[in-house]
Design a protein around this motif. Structure first.
Motif, PDB file in Angstrom:
ATOM      1  N   ILE A   1     -76.836   8.438  32.240  1.00 51.12           N
ATOM      2  CA  ILE A   1     -77.362   9.718  32.736  1.00 51.12           C
ATOM      3  C   ILE A   1     -77.788   9.572  34.193  1.00 51.12           C
ATOM      4  O   ILE A   1     -78.549   8.669  34.544  1.00 51.12           O
ATOM      5  CB  ILE A   1     -78.578  10.176  31.896  1.00 51.12           C
ATOM      6  CG1 ILE A   1     -78.179  10.374  30.436  1.00 51.12           C
ATOM      7  CG2 ILE A   1     -79.174  11.460  32.475  1.00 51.12           C
ATOM      8  CD1 ILE A   1     -79.362  10.668  29.529  1.00 51.12           C
TER       9      ILE A   1
ATOM     10  N   HIS B   1     -70.044  15.420  32.102  1.00 52.80           N
ATOM     11  CA  HIS B   1     -70.857  16.577  31.727  1.00 52.80           C
ATOM     12  C   HIS B   1     -71.974  16.754  32.753  1.00 52.80           C
ATOM     13  O   HIS B   1     -72.682  15.801  33.073  1.00 52.80           O
ATOM     14  CB  HIS B   1     -71.466  16.377  30.337  1.00 52.80           C
ATOM     15  CG  HIS B   1     -70.459  16.357  29.234  1.00 52.80           C
ATOM     16  ND1 HIS B   1     -70.143  17.462  28.492  1.00 52.80           N
ATOM     17  CD2 HIS B   1     -69.682  15.341  28.762  1.00 52.80           C
ATOM     18  CE1 HIS B   1     -69.220  17.149  27.602  1.00 52.80           C
ATOM     19  NE2 HIS B   1     -68.920  15.863  27.741  1.00 52.80           N
TER      20      HIS B   1
ATOM     21  N   HIS C   1     -70.709  10.425  30.024  1.00 54.70           N
ATOM     22  CA  HIS C   1     -71.191  10.428  31.406  1.00 54.70           C
ATOM     23  C   HIS C   1     -71.831  11.789  31.697  1.00 54.70           C
ATOM     24  O   HIS C   1     -71.192  12.829  31.531  1.00 54.70           O
ATOM     25  CB  HIS C   1     -70.024  10.182  32.378  1.00 54.70           C
ATOM     26  CG  HIS C   1     -69.363   8.860  32.177  1.00 54.70           C
ATOM     27  ND1 HIS C   1     -69.816   7.697  32.772  1.00 54.70           N
ATOM     28  CD2 HIS C   1     -68.266   8.509  31.452  1.00 54.70           C
ATOM     29  CE1 HIS C   1     -69.039   6.693  32.423  1.00 54.70           C
ATOM     30  NE2 HIS C   1     -68.090   7.145  31.625  1.00 54.70           N
ATOM     31  N   TRP C   2     -73.092  11.773  32.157  1.00 56.97           N
ATOM     32  CA  TRP C   2     -73.851  13.003  32.336  1.00 56.97           C
ATOM     33  C   TRP C   2     -74.587  13.009  33.670  1.00 56.97           C
ATOM     34  O   TRP C   2     -75.038  11.966  34.147  1.00 56.97           O
ATOM     35  CB  TRP C   2     -74.888  13.170  31.219  1.00 56.97           C
ATOM     36  CG  TRP C   2     -74.283  13.435  29.882  1.00 56.97           C
ATOM     37  CD1 TRP C   2     -73.676  12.527  29.056  1.00 56.97           C
ATOM     38  CD2 TRP C   2     -74.225  14.704  29.206  1.00 56.97           C
ATOM     39  NE1 TRP C   2     -73.242  13.139  27.910  1.00 56.97           N
ATOM     40  CE2 TRP C   2     -73.568  14.471  27.968  1.00 56.97           C
ATOM     41  CE3 TRP C   2     -74.668  15.982  29.513  1.00 56.97           C
ATOM     42  CZ2 TRP C   2     -73.344  15.495  27.057  1.00 56.97           C
ATOM     43  CZ3 TRP C   2     -74.454  17.007  28.598  1.00 56.97           C
ATOM     44  CH2 TRP C   2     -73.793  16.765  27.387  1.00 56.97           C
TER      45      TRP C   2
ATOM     46  N   VAL D   1     -75.331  19.201  33.618  1.00 58.61           N
ATOM     47  CA  VAL D   1     -76.245  20.204  33.070  1.00 58.61           C
ATOM     48  C   VAL D   1     -76.948  20.896  34.226  1.00 58.61           C
ATOM     49  O   VAL D   1     -77.685  20.269  34.992  1.00 58.61           O
ATOM     50  CB  VAL D   1     -77.285  19.555  32.135  1.00 58.61           C
ATOM     51  CG1 VAL D   1     -78.150  20.634  31.480  1.00 58.61           C
ATOM     52  CG2 VAL D   1     -76.599  18.708  31.074  1.00 58.61           C
TER      53      VAL D   1
ATOM     54  N   HIS E   1     -72.498  22.678  32.133  1.00 58.48           N
ATOM     55  CA  HIS E   1     -73.344  23.366  31.159  1.00 58.48           C
ATOM     56  C   HIS E   1     -74.402  24.191  31.901  1.00 58.48           C
ATOM     57  O   HIS E   1     -75.282  23.635  32.543  1.00 58.48           O
ATOM     58  CB  HIS E   1     -74.049  22.352  30.258  1.00 58.48           C
ATOM     59  CG  HIS E   1     -73.120  21.446  29.507  1.00 58.48           C
ATOM     60  ND1 HIS E   1     -72.689  21.703  28.229  1.00 58.48           N
ATOM     61  CD2 HIS E   1     -72.535  20.262  29.870  1.00 58.48           C
ATOM     62  CE1 HIS E   1     -71.888  20.736  27.816  1.00 58.48           C
ATOM     63  NE2 HIS E   1     -71.777  19.832  28.799  1.00 58.48           N
TER      64      HIS E   1
ATOM     65  N   LEU F   1     -77.841  15.343  35.061  1.00 59.02           N
ATOM     66  CA  LEU F   1     -78.822  16.396  34.816  1.00 59.02           C
ATOM     67  C   LEU F   1     -79.260  16.971  36.158  1.00 59.02           C
ATOM     68  O   LEU F   1     -79.882  16.277  36.970  1.00 59.02           O
ATOM     69  CB  LEU F   1     -80.031  15.853  34.055  1.00 59.02           C
ATOM     70  CG  LEU F   1     -79.772  15.262  32.666  1.00 59.02           C
ATOM     71  CD1 LEU F   1     -81.098  14.980  31.962  1.00 59.02           C
ATOM     72  CD2 LEU F   1     -78.915  16.187  31.814  1.00 59.02           C
TER      73      LEU F   1
ATOM     74  N   PRO G   1     -78.467  13.138  26.125  1.00 61.65           N
ATOM     75  CA  PRO G   1     -77.290  12.589  25.434  1.00 61.65           C
ATOM     76  C   PRO G   1     -77.343  11.066  25.368  1.00 61.65           C
ATOM     77  O   PRO G   1     -77.827  10.409  26.297  1.00 61.65           O
ATOM     78  CB  PRO G   1     -76.129  13.066  26.300  1.00 61.65           C
ATOM     79  CG  PRO G   1     -76.722  13.283  27.651  1.00 61.65           C
ATOM     80  CD  PRO G   1     -78.130  13.736  27.416  1.00 61.65           C
TER      81      PRO G   1
END
Length: 447
Positions: A341, A6, A131-132, A8, A31, A134, A127
């Motif tokens: 993150i 993901h 797996h993210w 952002v 996102h 930002l 979150p």
């Protein structure tokens, strides 16, 4: 194990991260809250929208650090840089683009990629699993910004840039300036000589104040208000409050003795503080400013010792959200307190389209490799990408950390090459040759 990542933010960093990870076989959810949730700076809901300049700056990959970053991104199959070249406009040696076709092409490339799905829901919390990355940039939403601040601490997230100019150490005239901390504070010689001091006579100070007050200033943009800048006034605003204000503030001459002229006390002193671990960059202490760039260069060169100064970055104050990366991120760009993150782009404290995209490129590859269970070698510090990554993950001074463009002051010195202006051409070519070899080796290790 999920192979989903993901991301952002659909700006330069997020778009590049998505492209890199998707091309490594990862399913990506990108996102981007626009156009459902708007910002004061964006006009469209396109991905990779350019909100300020339309320039990616110099494309010279032998004598310019940002041009070297272009080269490395091209070698890595970068979406942002390849699309910029497709929509290039005449701009001399710079890479300028036709901004609307550029962002439309970025949007088309990402929406048509089989491994990428776009979501326009706003992410408002950090979150706890998955797996993210930002990559929300300088206009991170208030709700997500509050969540980041709650996780990292109130003093580790800035909502504006209060940028003091940064000078290349080699361009400071040490026949005029000298190394000393006020009152020789510090237990080691290094601490006792942590500052470079530039002295002024009364006449020089008065002339400097006159120039400061008369200089062209930029206005606050829409969406920027003075409430962001409490306790961090521009030097010209301080000067407007009284001609002696600076002399009793950042330019106070106390606790210092000029070894070039020990008997004469300076009327005012401008101090510069080391800005990176290498000692190649120094920032002018307390000199955040809203002067226009051309005015800054001429006014600051009135400071004795800086008459031939070369600036790695000029000063400014504007709306920008960024974290104190040197204290918060590891060398894999992960948040130390929540390693699921990663952060990428301008929110990490890099400045500019190219730098943002480059950190997205690295974050996307690092995240994809982790998801796939691969060991990705550390990005070589002697590359442009590696120099930036090293700066934000520990090479910068955390106490004075501010957003930074890529520049050769972030590179480790090369042995046997002459310093100063005369040796600059050979030195820069040495930096770029070394970087290209290291970057190609790093890319080849992933094949």
């Amino acid at each position: 194990m999920t192979h989903e990542l993901h991301i952002v933010g659909g700006g330069m960093a997020g778009s590049e991260a998505a492209w890199q990870a998707a091309n490594m076989g990862i399913q990506v959810v990108l996102h981007e809250m626009r156009p459902k949730v708007k910002t004061f700076a964006h006009r469209t809901g396109n991905l990779g929208e350019m909100v300020c300049s339309n320039s990616f700056r110099s494309d010279d990959d032998e004598q310019n650090a940002v041009g070297l970053l272009h080269w490395e991104m091209r070698e890595a199959g970068g979406l942002i840089i390849s699309t910029a070249h497709k929509h290039r406009l005449p701009a001399g040696g710079a890479l300028a683009v036709d901004r609307d076709p550029f962002s439309e092409s970025i949007t088309d490339a990402l929406t048509s990629h089989g491994n990428i799905r776009i979501s326009h829901e706003e992410i408002t919390e950090l979150p706890t699993d998955g797996h993210w990355i930002l990559a929300t940039g300088p206009l991170t939403s208030e709700t997500l910004g509050a969540a980041i601040q709650a996780e990292t601490g109130a003093d580790r997230l800035a909502f504006f840039d209060a940028i003091a100019p940064i000078v290349y150490a080699e361009s400071i005239n040490m026949d005029v300036a000298w190394l000393q901390s006020r009152y020789d504070k510090g237990e080691t010689e290094e601490e006792q000589k942590a500052y470079i001091n530039c002295p002024m006579t009364k006449d020089q100070y008065e002339a400097f104040i006159d120039a400061l007050l008369a200089a062209d200033k930029t206005e606050f943009h829409e969406g920027e208000t003075a409430k962001y800048f409490d306790g961090c006034l521009p030097i010209e605003v301080m000067a407007e409050r009284g001609r002696e204000t600076l002399r009793h503030g950042p330019m106070k001459p106390v606790g210092l003795t000029n070894p070039h002229n020990p008997e004469q006390k300076a009327y005012a002193v401008v101090q510069l503080r080391r800005d990176n671990a290498l000692g190649t960059l120094y920032n002018i202490v307390g000199f955040q400013t809203k002067m226009k760039y051309g005015a800054q260069a001429s006014v600051f060169k009135m400071i004795p010792g800086l008459e031939n100064a070369s600036f790695a970055r000029l000063g400014g104050i504007h709306r920008n959200t960024f974290i104190n990366s040197p204290t918060l991120l590891d060398d894999q760009m992960r948040l130390k307190s929540r390693p699921n993150i990663r952060f990428a782009g301008q929110v990490t404290g890099v400045e500019g389209y190219v730098e943002s995209a480059s950190m997205g490129l690295v974050a996307g590859r690092l995240a994809a490799a982790e998801i796939l269970g691969r060991d990705l070698p550390t990005v070589p510090q002697d590359t442009a990408h590696g120099a930036l990554l090293h700066h934000i993950s520990g090479g910068a001074e955390a106490k004075t950390f501010q957003p930074m463009n890529v520049n050769f002051g972030l590179f480790r010195p090369l042995d046997g090459l002459k310093g100063g202006r005369r040796g600059r051409k050979d030195r820069y070519k040495g930096y770029t040759d070394r970087a290209k070899a290291c970057w190609q080796e790093w890319l080849a290790s992933q094949a």
